[in-house]
Design a protein around this motif. Structure first.
Motif, PDB file in Angstrom:
ATOM      1  N   MET A  15     118.507  -7.259  15.010  1.00  0.00           N
ATOM      2  CA  MET A  15     117.151  -6.912  16.136  1.00  0.00           C
ATOM      3  C   MET A  15     117.053  -5.521  14.537  1.00  0.00           C
ATOM      4  O   MET A  15     118.109  -4.934  13.766  1.00  0.00           O
ATOM      5  N   ALA A  16     115.998  -6.041  14.163  1.00  0.00           N
ATOM      6  CA  ALA A  16     115.512  -4.702  12.515  1.00  0.00           C
ATOM      7  C   ALA A  16     115.300  -3.482  13.022  1.00  0.00           C
ATOM      8  O   ALA A  16     115.269  -3.076  14.074  1.00  0.00           O
ATOM      9  N   GLN A  17     116.074  -2.764  11.857  1.00  0.00           N
ATOM     10  CA  GLN A  17     116.069  -1.552  12.171  1.00  0.00           C
ATOM     11  C   GLN A  17     114.695  -0.861  11.617  1.00  0.00           C
ATOM     12  O   GLN A  17     113.867  -1.721  11.441  1.00  0.00           O
ATOM     13  N   GLY A  18     114.581   0.012  12.803  1.00  0.00           N
ATOM     14  CA  GLY A  18     112.898   1.133  12.656  1.00  0.00           C
ATOM     15  C   GLY A  18     111.933   0.623  14.182  1.00  0.00           C
ATOM     16  O   GLY A  18     110.693   0.840  14.229  1.00  0.00           O
ATOM     17  N   LEU A  19     112.481  -0.506  14.641  1.00  0.00           N
ATOM     18  CA  LEU A  19     111.636  -1.365  15.527  1.00  0.00           C
ATOM     19  C   LEU A  19     110.855  -0.343  17.009  1.00  0.00           C
ATOM     20  O   LEU A  19     111.716   0.377  17.506  1.00  0.00           O
ATOM     21  N   ARG A  20     109.914  -0.584  16.937  1.00  0.00           N
ATOM     22  CA  ARG A  20     108.973   0.699  17.971  1.00  0.00           C
ATOM     23  C   ARG A  20     108.690   0.250  19.050  1.00  0.00           C
ATOM     24  O   ARG A  20     109.147  -0.693  19.624  1.00  0.00           O
ATOM     25  N   PHE A  21     108.987   0.740  20.021  1.00  0.00           N
ATOM     26  CA  PHE A  21     108.527   0.253  21.491  1.00  0.00           C
ATOM     27  C   PHE A  21     107.536   0.551  22.016  1.00  0.00           C
ATOM     28  O   PHE A  21     107.588   2.382  22.139  1.00  0.00           O
ATOM     29  N   GLY A  22     106.672   0.355  22.537  1.00  0.00           N
ATOM     30  CA  GLY A  22     105.515   0.550  23.051  1.00  0.00           C
ATOM     31  C   GLY A  22     105.324   0.652  24.408  1.00  0.00           C
ATOM     32  O   GLY A  22     105.865  -0.403  25.143  1.00  0.00           O
ATOM     33  N   LEU A  23     104.422   0.978  25.437  1.00  0.00           N
ATOM     34  CA  LEU A  23     104.224   0.655  26.569  1.00  0.00           C
ATOM     35  C   LEU A  23     102.846   1.109  26.974  1.00  0.00           C
ATOM     36  O   LEU A  23     102.359   1.583  26.798  1.00  0.00           O
ATOM     37  N   ILE A  24     102.256  -0.130  27.808  1.00  0.00           N
ATOM     38  CA  ILE A  24     101.063  -0.578  28.291  1.00  0.00           C
ATOM     39  C   ILE A  24     100.924  -0.466  29.471  1.00  0.00           C
ATOM     40  O   ILE A  24     101.098  -1.459  30.003  1.00  0.00           O
ATOM     41  N   ILE A  25      99.584  -0.056  30.117  1.00  0.00           N
ATOM     42  CA  ILE A  25      99.743   0.372  31.752  1.00  0.00           C
ATOM     43  C   ILE A  25      98.287   0.033  32.164  1.00  0.00           C
ATOM     44  O   ILE A  25      97.612   0.843  31.594  1.00  0.00           O
ATOM     45  N   THR A  65     119.069  -7.937  28.204  1.00  0.00           N
ATOM     46  CA  THR A  65     118.828  -9.915  27.180  1.00  0.00           C
ATOM     47  C   THR A  65     118.802  -9.865  26.215  1.00  0.00           C
ATOM     48  O   THR A  65     119.103 -10.668  25.834  1.00  0.00           O
ATOM     49  N   TYR A  66     117.327  -8.982  25.709  1.00  0.00           N
ATOM     50  CA  TYR A  66     116.383  -8.696  24.386  1.00  0.00           C
ATOM     51  C   TYR A  66     116.525  -7.913  23.661  1.00  0.00           C
ATOM     52  O   TYR A  66     116.565  -8.064  22.067  1.00  0.00           O
ATOM     53  N   TYR A  67     117.295  -6.658  23.986  1.00  0.00           N
ATOM     54  CA  TYR A  67     118.392  -5.786  23.355  1.00  0.00           C
ATOM     55  C   TYR A  67     118.647  -5.007  23.459  1.00  0.00           C
ATOM     56  O   TYR A  67     118.809  -3.475  22.825  1.00  0.00           O
ATOM     57  N   LEU A  92     117.183   4.871  22.986  1.00  0.00           N
ATOM     58  CA  LEU A  92     115.694   4.392  22.503  1.00  0.00           C
ATOM     59  C   LEU A  92     114.816   5.708  22.903  1.00  0.00           C
ATOM     60  O   LEU A  92     114.988   6.085  24.354  1.00  0.00           O
ATOM     61  N   ALA A  93     113.690   5.244  22.966  1.00  0.00           N
ATOM     62  CA  ALA A  93     112.463   6.153  23.226  1.00  0.00           C
ATOM     63  C   ALA A  93     111.330   5.225  22.720  1.00  0.00           C
ATOM     64  O   ALA A  93     111.525   4.387  21.758  1.00  0.00           O
ATOM     65  N   LEU A  94     110.734   5.716  23.973  1.00  0.00           N
ATOM     66  CA  LEU A  94     108.920   5.076  23.575  1.00  0.00           C
ATOM     67  C   LEU A  94     108.351   5.746  22.101  1.00  0.00           C
ATOM     68  O   LEU A  94     108.336   7.205  22.259  1.00  0.00           O
ATOM     69  N   SER A  95     107.123   5.179  20.945  1.00  0.00           N
ATOM     70  CA  SER A  95     106.761   6.131  20.220  1.00  0.00           C
ATOM     71  C   SER A  95     105.046   6.080  21.014  1.00  0.00           C
ATOM     72  O   SER A  95     104.457   6.859  20.131  1.00  0.00           O
TER      73      SER A  95
END
Length: 250
Positions: A1-11, A163-165, A38-41
């Motif tokens: 996985m690429a460095q610096g991948l950000r995680f987001g959440l849409i509710i 599974t993915y991360y 890990l953390a949400l951006s």
């Protein structure tokens, strides 16, 4: 996985915007991310408005972020997330054979004519298993679409992360902080600016509070890798003692 991948959440859901229901997805996802380091951006809360959903998803698909999307994938007319995701990607909705099989196995003849609509995903999607009632979610372009029910969604989020991360896990960060008594944030701005330059790998935070009685306090601390966070806290304490600022531990 690429460095610096950000995680987001849409509710997604009018009921969240109107406060008819209180969101639990943000807390649940944070509880899964934090032990993995890990953390949400970012987080966005949207109603079930098709045009806004399409515009938002176009933007997030183009961002390259890994995004968890919760809500609006049911079969009723007010559930518009599946259709909006397809439109945002300029793809057709297509019944996913594995999703159809899951829904048929769970509901038998009652899968038709309506429940089976929940197996219609943007073409090329993969399914996300739903252990609660076997109605799957779907994933496409690092976006993970799940129901609005937290008891279903939390284990699905965990499955996605495992599974993915799995390779994205990092050393979990820690928070270390003290409480300044009767202080003002403005007095600490220059110190905080210098601190951030010296410790760019730490997240410095300052949380002011005013009690019912009117007393002002500041929670001042750092978040980061455990050893470095300890160094950062010691730097804060050194400055606090130099200023003879009253404080208490947290």
């Amino acid at each position: 996985m690429a460095q610096g991948l950000r995680f987001g959440l849409i509710i997604i859901g009018d009921e969240i915007l109107s406060s008819k229901r209180q969101d639990r997805h943000l807390a649940n996802l944070n509880a899964l991310l934090k032990p993995r380091g890990l953390a949400l951006s970012w987080v966005r809360i949207l109603g079930d408005e098709a045009g806004l959903l399409v515009d938002t998803l176009k933007q997030s698909f183009n961002s390259g972020d890994a995004v968890f999307c919760c809500g609006g994938i049911g079969a009723t007319p007010d559930d518009r997330t599946r259709q909006s995701a397809a439109k945002a990607l300029n793809l057709a909705l297509k019944r996913h054979p594995k999703a159809v099989a899951e829904i048929e196995d769970q509901f038998g003849e009652l899968a038709y004519p309506h429940r089976v609509l929940m197996a219609e995903f943007p073409e090329g999607s993969d399914i996300i298993p739903n252990a609660f009632n076997r109605v799957p979610g779907f994933s496409i372009k690092q976006h993970y679409f799940m129901p609005g029910f937290p008891q279903m969604t939390q284990p699905m989020m965990e499955w996605v992360l495992d599974t993915y991360y799995a390779d994205a896990k990092q050393t979990p960060s820690v928070e270390k902080a003290i409480r300044l008594l009767d202080g003002a944030e403005s007095e600490w701005v220059e110190f905080m600016e210098a601190f951030e330059r010296e410790y760019p790998s730490l997240r410095l935070f300052s949380l002011p509070h005013i009690s019912v009685e009117g007393r002002r306090t500041i929670e001042l601390g750092v978040e980061g890798e455990p050893q470095l966070a300890e160094v950062g806290l010691n730097a804060i304490l050194h400055e606090v003692n130099k200023r003879q600022q009253a404080w208490e531990p947290l």
